[in-house]
Enzyme design. Structure first.
Site, PDB file in Angstrom:
ATOM      1  N   GLU A   3      35.112  35.740  42.100  1.00  0.00           N
ATOM      2  CA  GLU A   3      35.285  35.541  40.659  1.00  0.00           C
ATOM      3  C   GLU A   3      34.213  36.249  39.835  1.00  0.00           C
ATOM      4  OE1 GLU A   3      38.033  34.392  40.462  1.00  0.00           O
ATOM      5  OE2 GLU A   3      38.365  32.873  41.998  1.00  0.00           O
ATOM      6  N   ASP A   9      42.457  43.328  40.630  1.00  0.00           N
ATOM      7  CA  ASP A   9      42.987  42.692  41.831  1.00  0.00           C
ATOM      8  C   ASP A   9      43.908  43.673  42.540  1.00  0.00           C
ATOM      9  OD1 ASP A   9      41.788  40.153  41.648  1.00  0.00           O
ATOM     10  OD2 ASP A   9      43.303  39.468  40.223  1.00  0.00           O
TER      11      ASP A   9
END
Length: 519
Positions: A197, A336
């Site tokens: 994260e 991502d």
């Protein structure tokens, strides 16, 4: 220098449900993103292209791509995909179809027949790739690209915990074991990591330095938007590289990113008979039932347009940042991995063309390791507590919505560490090596799955929140019941429980509780 960083991550999904959330998520990402992306990288590697992508591969994803159960499940899923494509290309008007699709929309029998031909070819190619390259796991496929220096591997801690909220002992253990896991699978330890994260707390750089981590990723606001150079953190040589939001958001912005273009395949629109996605985006406010059929040629033209746009954006950003800082600048775009193919079907094609077009436009491509080695590093910096989540702080993982999960994690970690410490102490003999304890290993394994950052993220974002809470509490229950049996002296019961949970959660076979830092 321009660096493309891809972060590959999913939670542990094997043995934990199938649809709508569970193994299906793994197989969709594997087929739509991982297979085509590595196909692109293999093609470029065969052309002797080097240092193209910095690829983060979390240990939990690597474990699933190597897991025999997941490999078998993936093969079945691909075959089923091909069967669904056969069903689409043989569609005829029928009572079940009558009145369900308006003329000239994606789910008419005529449109589905055309789409089924295209989809069958895609499924056939994926099956061939999988049978030829992947049946013995993903690690050999990726290791070939690492050895060819086409990609730089970024590692990470086991099971992707939100590190700032994690007990320091478990944080250190998860990171060191994660790096060791990469070394086992790929033959080398990553020089850098993707911090889960992009989360950071002051002092974490000391743990990185001790573990041999040379660089890691933060989001742009952590560096106050000044991402033109990497920055050593504190008094260490560990370099933080920041994601350039101006460039990254050109691709992945909810309002204006490329995947929302009208010509691209629509992620959300299904044909509910075949389970395929036969529509193009058509328009942002067009209902699913009115979406137009997918047109590969139209999409291909859009890809070329967006490649040209991205190359222009990168060039202009590099020039402006170089002028601003008075020396050659570095731009990092980070995404991502699952964006490329899973969320954005045309993403792998776009990616291949970008990686060809940038050098042709005079833009040097390199990895994060290249940037560090070639001096794209500025003065040291003190980083604030941060992440790449909403608000760029910790609220997604520590906010009011997930306060119960924060409490759960703290309780489970305390229980696990206390129990494992006592078990290892009881098994120790002066002067002798402490034997490995399978029960203690499983307690630590279930604890790591409990504290995965995915569960609070999914709750905060209201994305399969019920499933996320179920998974967090399931692994917490596993930890507690094994620990309770062990702590109360019921060793045989603890062994039976550990064996049972290991059938579903047997990832990270080299995990060894004896390597937990001592209290």
């Amino acid at each position: 220098m321009f660096t493309l960083v891809l972060h590959t991550h999913l939670p542990w999904l094997a043995h934990h449900g199938r649809w709508p959330v569970g193994e299906e998520w793994l197989y969709q990402s594997w087929s739509a993103a991982y297979l085509p992306l590595l196909r692109v990288l293999r093609t470029l590697a065969a052309e002797n292209r080097r240092n193209l992508v910095t690829l983060g591969m979390t240990p939990v994803v690597a474990a699933q791509l190597d897991d025999p159960y997941s490999l078998e499940g993936m093969h079945h899923w691909l075959a089923n995909w091909q069967l669904r494509a056969v069903e689409a290309r043989t569609q005829v008007a029928s009572p079940s179809r009558r009145g369900t699709a308006a003329p000239d929309t994606a789910c008419t029998p005529e449109a589905l027949r055309t789409f089924g031909i295209h989809e069958y070819a895609e499924a056939d190619r994926a099956l061939d790739d999988f049978a030829t390259l992947w049946r013995h796991g993903g690690s050999p496929v990726l290791r070939e690209l690492i050895d060819a220096e086409t990609v730089e591997l970024l590692g990470g801690p086991l099971a992707h915990p939100f590190q700032p909220l994690l007990h320091p002992r478990l944080r250190e253990f998860a990171l060191r074991e994660g790096l060791a896991d990469a070394r086992h699978r790929f033959g080398r330890s990553p020089a850098g990591i993707w911090a889960p994260e992009c989360a950071y707390a002051p002092g974490m750089e000391l743990g990185y330095a001790a573990a041999g981590v040379g660089h890691f990723m933060v989001d742009g606001p952590s560096l106050h938007g000044d991402t033109a150079l990497g920055r050593p953190v504190g008094d260490t040589d560990v370099v933080a590289f920041g994601r350039d939001l101006q460039v990254s958001y050109r691709v992945w912005s909810p309002k204006s990113g490329y995947p929302g273009h009208a010509a691209y395949r629509d992620f959300h629109t299904y044909d509910h008979v075949t389970g395929l996605k036969p529509a193009r985006v058509t328009g942002r406010n067009v209902p699913s039932e009115d979406k137009a059929p997918y047109d590969p040629e139209r999409a291909d033209r859009a890809v070329d347009s967006h490649v040209a746009d991205f190359v222009d954006i990168v060039r202009r950003r590099l020039i402006s940042e170089s002028e601003r800082i008075g020396r050659p600048a570095h731009v990092v775009a980070a995404f991502d991995t699952e964006l490329f193919g899973h969320w954005w079907y045309e993403g792998p094609i776009w990616l291949e063309r970008v990686l060809r077009a940038l050098p042709e436009a005079g833009v040097r491509i390199g990895t994060l390791a290249d940037a560090a080695a070639q001096g794209f590093v500025g003065q040291s910096v003190e980083l604030p507590p941060s992440s790449w989540g909403s608000g760029k702080d910790w609220q997604v993982w520590a906010g009011e919505q997930v306060a119960d999960l924060v409490t759960l994690n703290t309780e489970v970690v305390d229980t696990a560490l206390t129990t494992v410490d006592k078990a290892l102490e009881q098994n120790s003999t002066p002067g002798a090596t402490v034997p490995r304890d399978f029960v203690a290993d499983q307690i630590v394994r279930e604890t790591l799955l409990t504290v995965s950052s995915d569960w609070p993220f999914m709750v905060s974002k209201d994305s399969a929140a019920d499933y996320a809470r179920y998974r967090a509490h399931l692994h917490a229950h596993a930890t507690r019941e094994i620990a309770d049996a062990l702590a109360s002296g019921r060793r045989e019961a603890a062994e039976r429980l550990a064996t049972g949970w290991n059938r579903a959660d047997g990832l990270f076979g080299a995990l060894d509780a004896r390597r937990l830092p001592r209290p």
